[in-house]
Design an enzyme around this catalytic site. Sequence first.
Site, PDB file in Angstrom:
ATOM      1  CB  SER A   1      20.160  -7.222  27.705  1.00 53.19           C
ATOM      2  OG  SER A   1      19.414  -7.205  26.523  1.00 53.19           O
ATOM      3  CB  SER A   2      18.503 -11.914  25.408  1.00 55.22           C
ATOM      4  OG  SER A   2      18.515 -12.667  26.587  1.00 55.22           O
TER       5      SER A   2
ATOM      6  NE  ARG B   1      19.587  -4.303  30.029  1.00 52.59           N
ATOM      7  CZ  ARG B   1      18.507  -5.014  29.721  1.00 52.59           C
ATOM      8  NH1 ARG B   1      17.647  -4.594  28.792  1.00 52.59           N
ATOM      9  NH2 ARG B   1      18.278  -6.161  30.311  1.00 52.59           N
TER      10      ARG B   1
ATOM     11  CG  ASP C   1      15.635  -8.168  31.515  1.00 53.89           C
ATOM     12  OD1 ASP C   1      14.799  -9.086  31.528  1.00 53.89           O
ATOM     13  OD2 ASP C   1      15.856  -7.492  30.494  1.00 53.89           O
TER      14      ASP C   1
ATOM     15  CB  THR D   1      12.560  -6.098  22.732  1.00 53.01           C
ATOM     16  OG1 THR D   1      12.572  -6.438  24.120  1.00 53.01           O
ATOM     17  CG2 THR D   1      13.880  -5.487  22.345  1.00 53.01           C
TER      18      THR D   1
HETATM   19  N1  GLY Z   1      14.386  -7.112  28.330  1.00 48.61           N
HETATM   20  C1  GLY Z   1      14.794  -8.172  27.503  1.00 48.61           C
HETATM   21  C2  GLY Z   1      16.250  -8.187  27.264  1.00 48.61           C
HETATM   22  O1  GLY Z   1      16.902  -7.182  27.441  1.00 48.61           O
HETATM   23  O2  GLY Z   1      16.778  -9.208  26.909  1.00 48.61           O
END
Ligand code: GLY
Length: 550
Positions: free
Chosen positions: A431-432, A85, A402, A360
């Site tokens: 994040s998701s 990340r 985010d 994404t």
């Molecule tokens: N940028 C979307 C996520 O990481 O959830």
Amino acid sequence: MIATALLALQIGATQRYQKVAVVSDQVLASKVGADILRKGGNAIDAAVATGFALEVVHPAAGNIGGGGFMVYRSAKGETFALDYRETAPGKAFREMYLDKNGNPTSESYLGPKASGVPGTVAGFYAAHQKYGKLKWRDVVEPSVQLAERGFAISPSLADGLKDLASKNKQFKGTWRIFGRSGNFYKAGETFRQPELAKTLERIRDKGQSGFYEGETAQAIVDTMNPGNGIITLQDLKNYKPEWRKALTGSYQGYDIVTMPPPSSGGAVLLMMFGMLKNDNLKTMGFNSAATVHLEAETMRRCFADRAEYMGDPGFVEVPLLKLLDPNYLAKRRSEIDLDHASPSSLTKSGLNLGNEKQQTTHFSIVDADGNAVSNTYTLNDSYGSKVTVDKGGFLLNNEMDDFTSKPGSPNRYNLIQGEANAIKPGKRPLSSMTPTILSRNGKLFMVVGSPGGPTIINTVFEAILNVTVHNMTAQGAVTAPRFHHQWLPDEIHYEPFAFTNDTLAILKSKGHTLVKGGGQGSCHVIVIGANGERYVGCDPRLSTAGQDGY
Ligand code: GLY
């Protein structure tokens, strides 16, 4: 009605391979990955090759200027989770996106200041160093070739590049490279990317330092300066991916391996399965009013906890043990009233869906030995910050959005988040993303993941239920229409044809607000058959998606 719909879903032919499968948002990238497997590479080699190829052929989300997460399970059952990340640059600070009146500005998502320090190249390099079989240069080379020789632009990419460039002329690299200075690319034209090819050559020849030092690093920093960006050469040099212990859980006899924080995805997924472990969703039926109500109430509660408790574990204590405690989840389940929706307004903070396209990208890979990679990575928004590194030929992320710019104020996805996710130098934004692998009786069973911002978690949840509970084929499971609840706003978002009018009426009578939306995610799965066959479910929502294998 439901039976007819299900029958139709099974008709979409599931592609089957005997030994290996790669599925991604761009069939050319899947082919690159499968070719690496044909040459004797393993799942990690194929993942790195596919990831670099997506940078070339799927610039909306494929990236070297962003970051993401990889979950791996070896054929013997060893697992790891790799966190690459983005991190907040050294000069980042908590109020950096607030104007003089204390209101959030667009700088968190548009322009050079929106970028976190990219993690993708370091992540891929680390994965390859530890687990790769082929030489590094051999897994990067196909993407150098793709960028140099070019490929035919699809109608959707032509539209995307025109939209990106015409709305962002102020970013000169974007206008020149992706907008061809106003002579926009048309579908079918060959898209060559010489600057990107050079960048990929440096990565091929020098590994991680071909990106984080020297010419590429300088090109990134040069892109920062005209636009107030803050990434420095030192930030780039300092970037490190994190090896994390994968989060594990189970549901109905399936063992689940998924991503821990700083993604909320795996934790929320396991919380939802934990809450529903004693419910007979099969008898209740796919997308019946009873099922949708129960699942939406479960999503509501788990997303409420996400907002309150989750962030980068290097900076905040995420109470994972408590959140995943079966007693806690049973208590949460007991709070659900099967006849009435519970109002989210009683809670003090929450999440909200934005209108911006969430981009994404996810790919799933299984190699001939049965090693599996589930990888989701991102620039955040479609085409990230919209800023292209002019001399490098690649887009930068807008992942800083985010973070919580201001507690209580919505971000790009209208996510309202808490202190746990406040900006700090070196910290990773919450994040998701939910790359996930399932096994049964010690054997690999399913590889799954999706893009889609906060909807990712529910897309993955529903795809797993479709296969494990509703007995859908791999293709049927990803084609089936989906829905999403994320606590606030207090709404169920659903795809066209997700619910019959009867179902909608029952859900309304229980007190739900229903909002019909567009496509949710782009979920790619591989399901392993009884004789080891690799069944591929390739999401049809993105026209360029495709698989390859043998
Ligand atoms: N940028 C979307 C996520 O990481 O959830």
